[in-house]
Design an enzyme around this catalytic site. Structure first.
Site, short mmCIF file in Angstrom:
data_model
loop_
_atom_site.label_atom_id
_atom_site.label_comp_id
_atom_site.label_asym_id
_atom_site.label_seq_id
_atom_site.Cartn_x
_atom_site.Cartn_y
_atom_site.Cartn_z
N GLY A 76 10.94 35.52 -39.46
CA GLY A 76 10.88 35.34 -40.90
C GLY A 76 12.03 34.54 -41.48
O GLY A 76 11.83 33.71 -42.38
N THR A 77 13.23 34.77 -40.99
CA THR A 77 14.39 34.06 -41.54
C THR A 77 14.28 32.56 -41.31
O THR A 77 14.53 31.76 -42.22
CB THR A 77 15.69 34.61 -40.92
N ASN A 155 10.43 43.96 -49.80
CA ASN A 155 10.80 44.67 -48.58
C ASN A 155 11.53 45.97 -48.84
O ASN A 155 11.62 46.82 -47.96
CB ASN A 155 11.67 43.77 -47.70
N GLN A 183 6.38 41.35 -45.14
CA GLN A 183 6.08 42.79 -45.18
C GLN A 183 4.61 43.08 -45.48
O GLN A 183 4.21 44.24 -45.47
CB GLN A 183 6.96 43.48 -46.22
N HIS A 205 7.57 40.76 -35.32
CA HIS A 205 8.14 42.09 -35.12
C HIS A 205 7.97 43.01 -36.32
O HIS A 205 8.36 44.18 -36.26
CB HIS A 205 9.63 41.98 -34.74
N THR A 239 10.84 24.02 -26.72
CA THR A 239 9.75 24.53 -25.91
C THR A 239 9.07 25.70 -26.60
O THR A 239 9.72 26.71 -26.89
CB THR A 239 10.27 24.98 -24.53
N CYS A 327 18.73 43.15 -43.27
CA CYS A 327 19.54 41.94 -43.17
C CYS A 327 20.74 41.98 -44.10
O CYS A 327 21.55 41.06 -44.11
CB CYS A 327 18.67 40.72 -43.49
#
Length: 393
Positions: A76-77, A155, A183, A205, A239, A327
């Site tokens: 997400g970041t 969030n 979220q 995640h 990659t 975070c």
């Protein structure tokens, strides 16, 4: 003592099917999917199949003349940073951006950095329930506005935001809109095209998928500069993680198959937890209770208690929860989201300081049980009683 994990907004454990899918993919020994030889093509096929399946599940259009694009990122970041940087380019001086006052640190922190680099940033206020005021948008949009970014679901409070309404006004004005749906994806239906946004962020995640992979949906035809450089013609050089993409596809497909049941069950369990806490703690307040919320997120303010002392005591008693965004967990300052909802910000009926200073976030996952919720409520109430007894003269 059995630990109870109620911090799924920070991260969710991967489901067994996801773990197995990643392990099986790693056993295939895939080559670099960018390679032109047969081994590269063999790796590229499952990567593109995963990309199409995930994009389709989120309401993107892939079978049109200018198809929407799903860019795989590390999470997400990165997706949020890519979205904002993509439309500002290498030199943000003189550019204008609008965000909300309750964005995740990966948006709010980047906005502060962009201001240091010469951009102008306006922040949309929220109402006392934590809902972004769409009616304030028209006053801040300018001829040089290059992007509006408003999250889809908060969030910390779980409050859903009027993104479709904001996107409709911005599209009328020719301004691209980005939404951080991290979220929401995996908890409630998301339709990229119906939202009307130009870019949408999500992360594996947060929906019981693998850590280390996320996505940025980009509207077809939108010209967006790459965040990273090093591979000519690539939006994201490097990659591609075929194995993680397969794991993310598995997580999304599991969510699709169980979507209605998961959402209903988590909502019932969230309400069950809140009811128990409100019944046993007269000074407890459910933040954003008057707004439409995510089914798995509960922010409860324990007026008169210190959130950090409460969180640490609960951790010792085997309950994992949060004082706000993971975070920003290293900060001892009150949550910017809750402060934006507070009476000190001039909001009539806004949160008072006692609620803000005593607020904890509890977030449920796909495997959370009713027994865990009942046990957690007992432990939380016992800790509150103990901490309050220490305050008595």
């Amino acid at each position: 003592m059995q630990r109870i994990y109620l911090d799924h907004n920070a991260t969710t454990p991967p489901l067994p099917e996801v773990t197995q899918a990643v392990a099986d993919a790693m056993g295939q020994g895939y080559a670099n999917p960018s390679s032109q030889h047969d081994d590269g093509r063999r790796a590229r096929r499952p990567l593109e199949q995963a990309r199409d399946a995930i994009a389709t599940a989120l309401g993107a259009s892939t079978a049109v003349m200018t198809p929407d694009t799903l860019l795989f990122t590390s999470g997400g970041t990165e997706s949020n940073n890519h979205a904002l940087r993509a439309l500002l380019g290498d030199d943000p001086r003189g550019r204008h951006v609008v965000i909300s006052a309750i964005e995740h640190p990966s948006i709010a922190g980047l906005a502060e950095q962009l201001e240091r680099e010469g951009a102008t940033v306006d922040r949309l206020p929220v109402d006392p329930q934590g809902r972004v005021r769409a009616d304030a948008l028209a006053a801040v949009l300018r001829a040089d506005t290059c992007l509006v970014s408003v999250m889809l679901g908060n969030n910390e409070t779980g409050v859903l935001q009027p993104v479709a309404e904001i996107a409709k006004e911005c599209r009328r004005r020719g301004v691209p809109v980005h939404t951080d749906a991290t979220q929401v994806v995996g908890k409630m239906p998301v339709d990229f095209r119906r939202l009307g946004v130009s870019m949408l962020t999500f992360a594996g995640h947060k929906l019981h998928g693998p850590c280390g992979i996320g996505g940025l949906l980009i509207e077809g035809g939108l010209q967006a500069a790459p965040l990273l450089h090093g591979q000519p013609g690539s939006q994201r050089p490097g990659t591609a993680p075929v194995e993680l993409a397969i794991g993310l596809q598995t997580a999304v497909e599991l969510w699709q198959a169980e979507q209605a049941e998961r959402e209903s069950r988590m909502r019932l369990l969230r309400d069950r937890l809140e009811a128990a806490l409100l019944a046993g703690e007269p000074q407890a307040v459910v933040v954003g209770a008057g707004a439409e919320r995510l089914p798995h997120t509960s922010c409860v303010g324990f007026r008169g208690l210190d959130r950090q002392a409460l969180q640490m005591a609960l951790d010792r008693q085997g309950v994992a929860c949060s004082t706000g965004s993971a975070c920003a967990s290293g900060s001892s300052e009150p949550s910017p989201t809750l402060l934006a909802m507070g009476a000190d910000g001039g909001l009539a009926g806004g949160l008072d300081e006692g609620v803000i200073r005593g607020a904890l976030r509890f977030s449920l996952g796909a495997a959370t049980t009713a027994a865990e919720i009942d046990d957690a409520a007992e432990r939380i109430l016992a800790i509150c009683k103990r901490l309050r007894s220490r305050q008595e003269p």
